[in-house]
Design a protein around this motif. Structure first.
Motif, PDB file in Angstrom:
ATOM      1  N   ALA A   1      44.685  39.583  39.553  1.00  0.00           N
ATOM      2  CA  ALA A   1      43.879  39.561  40.769  1.00  0.00           C
ATOM      3  C   ALA A   1      42.394  39.481  40.425  1.00  0.00           C
ATOM      4  O   ALA A   1      41.625  38.759  41.066  1.00  0.00           O
ATOM      5  CB  ALA A   1      44.158  40.807  41.599  1.00  0.00           C
ATOM      6  N   LYS A   2      42.035  40.192  39.358  1.00  0.00           N
ATOM      7  CA  LYS A   2      40.632  40.207  38.958  1.00  0.00           C
ATOM      8  C   LYS A   2      40.208  38.814  38.479  1.00  0.00           C
ATOM      9  O   LYS A   2      39.142  38.315  38.822  1.00  0.00           O
ATOM     10  CB  LYS A   2      40.443  41.231  37.841  1.00  0.00           C
ATOM     11  CG  LYS A   2      38.993  41.623  37.659  1.00  0.00           C
ATOM     12  CD  LYS A   2      38.812  42.581  36.500  1.00  0.00           C
ATOM     13  CE  LYS A   2      37.355  42.639  36.120  1.00  0.00           C
ATOM     14  NZ  LYS A   2      37.174  42.768  34.688  1.00  0.00           N
ATOM     15  N   GLU A   3      41.097  38.220  37.699  1.00  0.00           N
ATOM     16  CA  GLU A   3      40.821  36.881  37.178  1.00  0.00           C
ATOM     17  C   GLU A   3      40.630  35.891  38.329  1.00  0.00           C
ATOM     18  O   GLU A   3      39.717  35.073  38.321  1.00  0.00           O
ATOM     19  CB  GLU A   3      42.004  36.452  36.315  1.00  0.00           C
ATOM     20  CG  GLU A   3      41.672  35.349  35.332  1.00  0.00           C
ATOM     21  CD  GLU A   3      42.880  34.983  34.504  1.00  0.00           C
ATOM     22  OE1 GLU A   3      43.502  33.957  34.810  1.00  0.00           O
ATOM     23  OE2 GLU A   3      43.229  35.774  33.601  1.00  0.00           O
ATOM     24  N   ASN A   4      41.518  36.017  39.319  1.00  0.00           N
ATOM     25  CA  ASN A   4      41.420  35.153  40.487  1.00  0.00           C
ATOM     26  C   ASN A   4      40.099  35.345  41.203  1.00  0.00           C
ATOM     27  O   ASN A   4      39.480  34.391  41.657  1.00  0.00           O
ATOM     28  CB  ASN A   4      42.565  35.449  41.468  1.00  0.00           C
ATOM     29  CG  ASN A   4      43.797  34.627  41.108  1.00  0.00           C
ATOM     30  OD1 ASN A   4      43.688  33.662  40.367  1.00  0.00           O
ATOM     31  ND2 ASN A   4      44.939  35.035  41.622  1.00  0.00           N
ATOM     32  N   LYS A   5      39.681  36.618  41.283  1.00  0.00           N
ATOM     33  CA  LYS A   5      38.428  36.912  41.978  1.00  0.00           C
ATOM     34  C   LYS A   5      37.258  36.280  41.226  1.00  0.00           C
ATOM     35  O   LYS A   5      36.364  35.684  41.827  1.00  0.00           O
ATOM     36  CB  LYS A   5      38.247  38.429  42.071  1.00  0.00           C
ATOM     37  CG  LYS A   5      37.362  38.823  43.231  1.00  0.00           C
ATOM     38  CD  LYS A   5      37.170  40.312  43.328  1.00  0.00           C
ATOM     39  CE  LYS A   5      36.045  40.620  44.291  1.00  0.00           C
ATOM     40  NZ  LYS A   5      35.612  42.010  44.173  1.00  0.00           N
ATOM     41  N   GLU A   6      37.302  36.391  39.897  1.00  0.00           N
ATOM     42  CA  GLU A   6      36.235  35.788  39.101  1.00  0.00           C
ATOM     43  C   GLU A   6      36.195  34.285  39.299  1.00  0.00           C
ATOM     44  O   GLU A   6      35.136  33.682  39.411  1.00  0.00           O
ATOM     45  CB  GLU A   6      36.453  36.102  37.620  1.00  0.00           C
ATOM     46  CG  GLU A   6      35.806  37.407  37.194  1.00  0.00           C
ATOM     47  CD  GLU A   6      36.205  37.805  35.783  1.00  0.00           C
ATOM     48  OE1 GLU A   6      36.657  36.933  35.032  1.00  0.00           O
ATOM     49  OE2 GLU A   6      36.086  39.009  35.472  1.00  0.00           O
ATOM     50  N   LYS A   7      37.373  33.692  39.353  1.00  0.00           N
ATOM     51  CA  LYS A   7      37.465  32.250  39.565  1.00  0.00           C
ATOM     52  C   LYS A   7      36.847  31.863  40.907  1.00  0.00           C
ATOM     53  O   LYS A   7      36.087  30.912  41.003  1.00  0.00           O
ATOM     54  CB  LYS A   7      38.929  31.800  39.531  1.00  0.00           C
ATOM     55  CG  LYS A   7      39.303  31.165  38.204  1.00  0.00           C
ATOM     56  CD  LYS A   7      40.598  30.416  38.309  1.00  0.00           C
ATOM     57  CE  LYS A   7      40.829  29.629  37.028  1.00  0.00           C
ATOM     58  NZ  LYS A   7      42.230  29.335  36.825  1.00  0.00           N
ATOM     59  N   THR A   8      37.212  32.619  41.942  1.00  0.00           N
ATOM     60  CA  THR A   8      36.674  32.344  43.274  1.00  0.00           C
ATOM     61  C   THR A   8      35.149  32.450  43.251  1.00  0.00           C
ATOM     62  O   THR A   8      34.444  31.630  43.827  1.00  0.00           O
ATOM     63  CB  THR A   8      37.242  33.341  44.298  1.00  0.00           C
ATOM     64  OG1 THR A   8      38.594  33.580  43.976  1.00  0.00           O
ATOM     65  CG2 THR A   8      37.128  32.813  45.706  1.00  0.00           C
ATOM     66  N   GLN A   9      34.659  33.482  42.553  1.00  0.00           N
ATOM     67  CA  GLN A   9      33.219  33.678  42.429  1.00  0.00           C
ATOM     68  C   GLN A   9      32.570  32.456  41.785  1.00  0.00           C
ATOM     69  O   GLN A   9      31.590  31.925  42.283  1.00  0.00           O
ATOM     70  CB  GLN A   9      32.973  34.911  41.548  1.00  0.00           C
ATOM     71  CG  GLN A   9      31.708  35.648  41.907  1.00  0.00           C
ATOM     72  CD  GLN A   9      31.881  36.433  43.195  1.00  0.00           C
ATOM     73  OE1 GLN A   9      32.943  36.942  43.468  1.00  0.00           O
ATOM     74  NE2 GLN A   9      30.834  36.508  44.002  1.00  0.00           N
ATOM     75  N   LYS A  10      33.200  31.985  40.718  1.00  0.00           N
ATOM     76  CA  LYS A  10      32.645  30.874  39.948  1.00  0.00           C
ATOM     77  C   LYS A  10      32.575  29.605  40.796  1.00  0.00           C
ATOM     78  O   LYS A  10      31.622  28.843  40.712  1.00  0.00           O
ATOM     79  CB  LYS A  10      33.521  30.635  38.711  1.00  0.00           C
ATOM     80  CG  LYS A  10      32.913  29.642  37.735  1.00  0.00           C
ATOM     81  CD  LYS A  10      33.877  29.276  36.629  1.00  0.00           C
ATOM     82  CE  LYS A  10      33.410  28.005  35.941  1.00  0.00           C
ATOM     83  NZ  LYS A  10      34.507  27.358  35.207  1.00  0.00           N
TER      84      LYS A  10
ATOM     85  N   ARG B   1      32.471  29.420  44.068  1.00  0.00           N
ATOM     86  CA  ARG B   1      32.062  29.691  45.440  1.00  0.00           C
ATOM     87  C   ARG B   1      31.183  28.588  46.032  1.00  0.00           C
ATOM     88  O   ARG B   1      31.472  28.072  47.114  1.00  0.00           O
ATOM     89  CB  ARG B   1      31.310  31.020  45.478  1.00  0.00           C
ATOM     90  CG  ARG B   1      31.445  31.660  46.813  1.00  0.00           C
ATOM     91  CD  ARG B   1      30.926  33.051  46.759  1.00  0.00           C
ATOM     92  NE  ARG B   1      30.305  33.336  48.031  1.00  0.00           N
ATOM     93  CZ  ARG B   1      29.669  34.450  48.293  1.00  0.00           C
ATOM     94  NH1 ARG B   1      29.543  35.349  47.348  1.00  0.00           N
ATOM     95  NH2 ARG B   1      29.144  34.651  49.461  1.00  0.00           N
TER      96      ARG B   1
END
Lengths: 125, 167
Positions: free
Chosen positions: A2-11, A13
């Motif tokens: 989930a964290k990895e996904n969040k980082e990806k979304t951030q990247k 954005r």
């Protein structure tokens, strides 16, 4: 995960914002086109940007254009090309057009058909 | 000397990659009958070169590709369309890569869309009548969808292919 996904979304954005806004602009344009569309009355034929003929959409017929490079058919209030001498045949595949502002362009032969409203006045563009 | 050879070979491979992609693209039948709607596969090679080798190299690959494709499968008219699309699209991609934090995917989308915009403007000049307002919505939509696909593929290639390996 989930964290990895969040980082990806951030990247991605800003990417997502840019891409969605482009898609949004096109969808809004489609909606405006759809809501303002009106049945046309004449098919205006242009060759090299010069109007060479106007045909009423009310009377069916088959019209060779530009010395026979393209053949325009008017049938049941709609217009379409059923022959083009060019290699791509995109204009034939385009199908029928009947609403004001709609157009078919044969780029290789520089032939265009535009649907206009009453009296040939283009109300949309 | 060795570096020059490596660079020359890599550039030549990028150009052939772009040419193969252009050829594959020309064999795919168009599924929407709107002039200008296409995948833009060759942009994978251009984006790859832009990220892996640099701006000058990307310009070279793009230009050589356009000239060779026109000579091999095109006509003088198709050359005008391709070259204008390629110039505008590459300028936008280079600029965005330099001044914004956008990733390959958004850059590919903007590149694809600007390619379409430039070609629509050229089409208006050639036809002698403005077709921009009519075709732009279709091209924005198709350009952004295919741009995402091309961008994702390019991003994977950029990540996975290591050019300095074996040096």
């Amino acid at each position: 995960m989930a964290k990895e996904n969040k980082e990806k979304t951030q990247k991605y954005r800003i990417d997502i914002i840019v891409i969605l806004s482009v898609i949004l602009v096109s969808l809004v344009a489609f909606c405006v086109m759809e809501l303002t569309r009106k049945e046309g009355e004449v098919a205006v034929v242009e060759v090299n940007g010069v109007t060479v003929a106007e045909y009423s959409l009310l009377s069916d017929g088959v019209f060779p254009i530009n010395g026979g490079t393209n053949v325009l058919v008017i049938e049941g209030g709609a217009a379409y090309f059923n022959y083009s001498s060019c290699p791509t045949h995109t204009c034939e595949a385009r199908g029928k057009i009947r609403y004001v502002g709609e157009r078919i362009d044969c780029l290789p032969n520089r032939v265009s058909v535009v649907i206009r409203g009453e009296g040939g006045v283009d109300l949309v563009s | 000397m060795r570096n020059n050879t490596v660079k020359l070979t890599t550039l030549a491979l990028s150009v052939s990659f772009a040419l193969i992609l252009s050829y594959i693209e020309s064999r795919i039948p168009t599924f929407v009958a709107i002039p200008g709607v296409k995948m833009g596969l060759a942009n994978i090679a251009v984006i790859f070169t832009l990220y892996k080798l640099g701006i000058k190299e990307a310009v070279a690959v793009s230009f050589v590709r356009v000239v060779m494709v026109s000579v091999l499968f095109g006509s003088p008219v198709s050359f005008i369309y391709s070259v204008s699309g390629a110039i505008v699209s590459l300028c936008c991609m280079v600029l965005l890569k330099k001044i914004t934090p956008l990733s390959e995917i958004a850059i590919s989308v903007v590149g694809g869309v600007m390619h379409n915009v430039a070609q629509t403007v050229v089409a208006s000049v050639i036809l002698g009548t403005s077709v921009v307002q009519y075709y732009l919505p279709y091209l924005l939509l198709s350009g952004s969808l295919s741009g995402v696909a091309i961008g994702v593929v390019s991003a994977i290639l950029i990540k996975k292919i290591n050019l300095s390996r074996g040096r």
